[in-house]
Design a protein around this motif. Sequence first.
Motif, PDB file in Angstrom:
ATOM      1  N   PHE A   1       9.707   5.257   4.980  1.00  0.00           N
ATOM      2  CA  PHE A   1       8.265   5.129   4.766  1.00  0.00           C
ATOM      3  C   PHE A   1       7.543   5.010   6.112  1.00  0.00           C
ATOM      4  O   PHE A   1       6.581   5.728   6.392  1.00  0.00           O
ATOM      5  CB  PHE A   1       8.025   3.898   3.891  1.00  0.00           C
TER       6      PHE A   1
ATOM      7  N   THR B   1      -2.751   8.617   4.381  1.00  0.00           N
ATOM      8  CA  THR B   1      -2.013   7.365   4.505  1.00  0.00           C
ATOM      9  C   THR B   1      -2.195   6.514   3.253  1.00  0.00           C
ATOM     10  O   THR B   1      -1.239   5.919   2.748  1.00  0.00           O
ATOM     11  CB  THR B   1      -2.499   6.582   5.742  1.00  0.00           C
TER      12      THR B   1
ATOM     13  N   ILE C   1      -0.071   7.883   0.446  1.00  0.00           N
ATOM     14  CA  ILE C   1       1.345   7.565   0.631  1.00  0.00           C
ATOM     15  C   ILE C   1       1.605   6.077   0.379  1.00  0.00           C
ATOM     16  O   ILE C   1       2.593   5.707  -0.265  1.00  0.00           O
ATOM     17  CB  ILE C   1       1.820   7.980   2.036  1.00  0.00           C
TER      18      ILE C   1
ATOM     19  N   SER D   1       1.652   5.533  -3.289  1.00  0.00           N
ATOM     20  CA  SER D   1       2.872   6.034  -3.927  1.00  0.00           C
ATOM     21  C   SER D   1       4.087   5.197  -3.551  1.00  0.00           C
ATOM     22  O   SER D   1       5.100   5.195  -4.253  1.00  0.00           O
ATOM     23  CB  SER D   1       3.112   7.494  -3.530  1.00  0.00           C
ATOM     24  N   SER D   2       3.980   4.463  -2.432  1.00  0.00           N
ATOM     25  CA  SER D   2       5.159   3.773  -1.912  1.00  0.00           C
ATOM     26  C   SER D   2       5.689   2.719  -2.888  1.00  0.00           C
ATOM     27  O   SER D   2       6.874   2.412  -2.886  1.00  0.00           O
ATOM     28  CB  SER D   2       4.842   3.130  -0.564  1.00  0.00           C
TER      29      SER D   2
END
Lengths: 278, 318
Positions: free
Chosen positions: B236, B302, B305, B308-309
């Motif tokens: 990540f 960012t 992401i 979604s992390s």
Amino acid sequence: MTIQKTAQLRTFLVHLILLLTAAGFAAPLVWMLLTSLKDNSQLFASPPQWLPSPVHLQNYAEAFSRISLPRLLSNTLIVSLFSALGMLLTAPLAAYSLAKLEWKGRSLIFAVTIGVMMVPGQVTMIPEFILFYKLGLVGTLIPLIVKPALGVPVYIFMLRQFFLGLPSELQQAARIDGASEGYIYWSIMLRLAMPAVLATGLFQIMASWNDFLGPLLYLNDPAQYTLSLGLQQFQNEISTEWNLLMAAAFLMILPILILFFFLQRTFIQGITFTGIKG
Amino acid sequence: MSNIYSGTDMGMAGRTRTGTGKRSIRQALRKNRTGWLFVTPWLLGLLLFYVYPLVSSIILSFTSYSILKAGSFVGLQNYRNLMGDGVFWASIYNTLYFALLYVPLSLICSLALALLLNTGRRGIGFYRTLFFLPTLVPLVAKAAIWIWLLNPQFGLVNQALAAIGINGPPWLGSDSWSKPTLVLMSLWAIGQTVMIFVAGLQDISRDYYDAAAVDGARRHQTLWRITLPLLTPVLFYNLIMGIIGSFQVFALPYSLTGGSGAPAGSLMFYVMYVYQNAFLYLKMGYASAMAWILFALIALLTAVIFASSKKWVHYQGN
């Protein structure tokens, strides 16, 4: 027995792949070094001539005089060392304050520090240039030094993480013994944070050494150029003399290589904890 | 930097002068003062080089400022003009192309190398050094080395390809090859990402593997079920850093093309165009608008992401 054999085979294969990739990674550097020692006829020989013979060491002397290398080197050294020194005076101090001292407004300042870390340099680049332009500092090395010397958010963040890991009992004990906050910072906590502090110092030296955009913006007289700009200039003027260009490039890398070989452990440590705790 | 030392003196003076009555209030004040004092140099930098330029830049983006004469307020004109600017769109295309090719490739390659380094423990320092060396090479020197290596006629790469009967491509000489070539050059410097992966791998507790071994798990099973899930925080981090870095690629293509973005504008990247507008054409308002669009793009990506992390990043112990 067979299990042992497959294990041996696997180890062998792993090392073979690693060795080949590592050779691939090193090859461009080796080729650069070899090219820097050749003369013109060896340079364009087909099939390629691997080893330079005779060895043309004079390429280095010529590269030296062509781009006034001592000048470029001293400019680069001034920028790297002063920006790193300044940063080392301010960033750990701020990081310590953000990690280990309690004060009103601390979480706000920390949040802003993290916030500006995310901003791409291009956003601030133009107003920053205008600022230095109005101050009459464009065309000097000062803009390249002052900004990092007042602290770099990423390093402050890294150092803060490191300080957080140090036990607060040390601070408290020293306070009871009557030590001043300045003494506690300077003589106790900073010493303990040395590995992290050294790593950020190295990063800053590297960053200044490699910086291209900064010198491109702020320097306009070849006498003030740093190595990256000097090398660029060299490339445009006499782009056909590959051997000299490679000699100059090698001379640019050499100090960083030497630094790396002596301080490998610190480099790797610094990189790994940026990754893990970042 | 004498203020650091004077800070020490003030702390001491404050201590000896403290009366008994309002001790706690004074102590609190002193605490606050030391904290602020220590952070002051950075605060100066923060205001001067981050907060002020940020605010200034967004205002500039609504003006026609050129440094030579005062700009006038033009509202959204800069942003509207950008929408019709062909080079702007081309630079976005080039930048996205580069990022989409480079980020996944760099992650896969560096993860593979890190996994190999993690098994072959002997000589790890030696390999680590070799993989790391290219990241130490300044970008301008890197550009010089690769222009020479990839020279279509005399370059080592094409000569080597010719030796095994392959007619080498023109590399940086053609617009269809130039971006993949730049990706290749950038992959040369993945050493840092490799190191971060290695550190992540060594951070995974041995207990998981011991337990898996007791259960008779196979090698590929431990890789997919233990190693990779537990490595997702590091993945990540590297993904975010990779994206941010590749959106800001500048020095290498600038140096390779002398700032022109040739051949056929195929190496004109977003930040190169920001630079050109600001410092070549002195359209600083226009360039500031571009910089803010870049910021918005990076922030948006960012954020996506990060969101979604939660689905795919696993932390040890959770």
